[in-house]
Design an enzyme around this catalytic site. Structure first.
Site, PDB file in Angstrom:
ATOM      1  N   ASP A   8       0.850  -1.184   0.000  1.00 21.08           N
ATOM      2  CA  ASP A   8       0.000   0.000   0.000  1.00 21.08           C
ATOM      3  C   ASP A   8       0.885   1.234   0.000  1.00 21.08           C
ATOM      4  O   ASP A   8       2.013   1.211   0.531  1.00 21.08           O
ATOM      5  CB  ASP A   8      -0.923   0.019   1.221  1.00 21.08           C
ATOM      6  N   GLU A  10       0.904   5.766   0.298  1.00 27.07           N
ATOM      7  CA  GLU A  10       0.245   7.051   0.521  1.00 27.07           C
ATOM      8  C   GLU A  10       0.984   8.070  -0.333  1.00 27.07           C
ATOM      9  O   GLU A  10       2.201   7.972  -0.527  1.00 27.07           O
ATOM     10  CB  GLU A  10       0.272   7.449   1.999  1.00 27.07           C
ATOM     11  N   ASP A  53      -5.762  18.644   1.449  1.00 29.16           N
ATOM     12  CA  ASP A  53      -6.754  17.578   1.247  1.00 29.16           C
ATOM     13  C   ASP A  53      -6.127  16.198   1.450  1.00 29.16           C
ATOM     14  O   ASP A  53      -6.777  15.287   1.969  1.00 29.16           O
ATOM     15  CB  ASP A  53      -7.359  17.667  -0.155  1.00 29.16           C
ATOM     16  N   HIS A  58      -4.452  10.993   5.183  1.00 25.09           N
ATOM     17  CA  HIS A  58      -3.433  10.148   5.811  1.00 25.09           C
ATOM     18  C   HIS A  58      -2.701  10.790   6.988  1.00 25.09           C
ATOM     19  O   HIS A  58      -1.964  10.111   7.703  1.00 25.09           O
ATOM     20  CB  HIS A  58      -2.400   9.671   4.782  1.00 25.09           C
ATOM     21  N   HIS A 151      -5.646   6.793   7.187  1.00 25.08           N
ATOM     22  CA  HIS A 151      -4.965   5.867   6.278  1.00 25.08           C
ATOM     23  C   HIS A 151      -3.475   5.858   6.604  1.00 25.08           C
ATOM     24  O   HIS A 151      -2.882   6.892   6.906  1.00 25.08           O
ATOM     25  CB  HIS A 151      -5.157   6.315   4.818  1.00 25.08           C
ATOM     26  N   ASP A 156      -2.754  -0.218   6.420  1.00 29.46           N
ATOM     27  CA  ASP A 156      -3.652  -0.647   5.342  1.00 29.46           C
ATOM     28  C   ASP A 156      -3.172  -1.946   4.695  1.00 29.46           C
ATOM     29  O   ASP A 156      -3.991  -2.781   4.292  1.00 29.46           O
ATOM     30  CB  ASP A 156      -3.775   0.454   4.290  1.00 29.46           C
TER      31      ASP A 156
END
Length: 244
Positions: A8, A10, A53, A58, A151, A156
């Site tokens: 995963d 970010e 945003d 995260h 997140h 994750d």
């Protein structure tokens, strides 16, 4: 053994082609659908500011990654961990695009679509028309989300590893009476001890008198000879898999 990497990421946004960059990557190693305990996790300096945003999703701020290594400084460790394993991600095209973009910037070979398994597509096949986000799948499969306030790549990846196991058939899939997990070897790798034939047969529990009574009973029921005796099998030679 099938080795897979649940991965995963970010990022600062949605598209590396418009200037977005990777800021975190987390990986979980699986062997035959079982986590081995080996993980890879790094924050990455994106060499740009992180939009507000994205921070809401995260929680990773410019301050948090300002001293983190740049991607070209972690690429060797990351790709050594991944090796030639299949990679698993939820909405895999997103993670693949960022990983391959960063690899290309470093002059490294990209991973390419065939190496990736998309759990979103697996879920959409199994649950057509239903919500199939990672959160929705965790709730459907009763995977605890207690750790997940925001997140995070490694969190994750851990959740996705559990979901992936369920999508592949659940915990029953790894129940194999021909083998058993006996522990972990060097580097956290799972070692499997196979069940073979019993090296020494169990001794009979019946007494000699009981065995003789059994043979006499068979002789009285079948006046000529028992089916077993007709095939040259005595009481003691009856295989353990045959009903006595």
């Amino acid at each position: 053994m099938a080795r897979e990497i649940v991965l995963d990421t970010e990022t600062t946004g949605f598209d590396p082609r418009t200037g977005d960059r990777l800021i975190e990557v987390g990986c979980i190693e699986l062997l035959d659908l079982l986590p081995t305990g080996r993980t890879f996790h790094r924050f990455v300096n994106p060499e740009r500011s992180i939009p507000a945003d994205a921070i809401k999703v995260h929680g990773i701020t410019d301050e948090k990654v300002k001293d983190a290594p740049k991607f070209h400084e972690i690429v060797d460790d990351l790709m050594d961990f991944v090796g030639d394993a299949q990679m698993i991600a939820h909405n895999a095209a997103f993670d693949r695009n960022f990983i391959d973009f960063e690899l290309n910037r470093c002059g490294r070979p990209i991973t390419g679509e065939p190496r990736w398994i998309d759990t979103l597509k697996l879920a959409q096949t199994r649950f057509p028309g239903m919500p199939n986000s990672l959160d929705a799948l965790c709730k459907r499969y009763k995977v605890s989300l207690v750790e997940r306030t925001l997140h995070g790549a490694l969190i994750d990846a851990r959740l996705l590893a559990e979901v992936y196991l369920e999508l592949r058939g659940g915990k029953e899939r790894v129940l194999d009476l021909s083998s058993a997990v006996s522990g972990r070897g060097p580097g956290g790798r799972i070692e499997v001890a196979a069940y073979g034939a019993r090296p020494r047969p169990l001794a009979p529990r019946s007494t000699e008198a009981e065995q003789a009574a059994h043979v006499a009973f068979l002789a009285s029921v079948l006046k000529d000879q028992s089916l077993w005796q007709a095939h040259g099998v005595t009481f003691l030679e009856i295989p353990a898999t045959q009903p006595a």
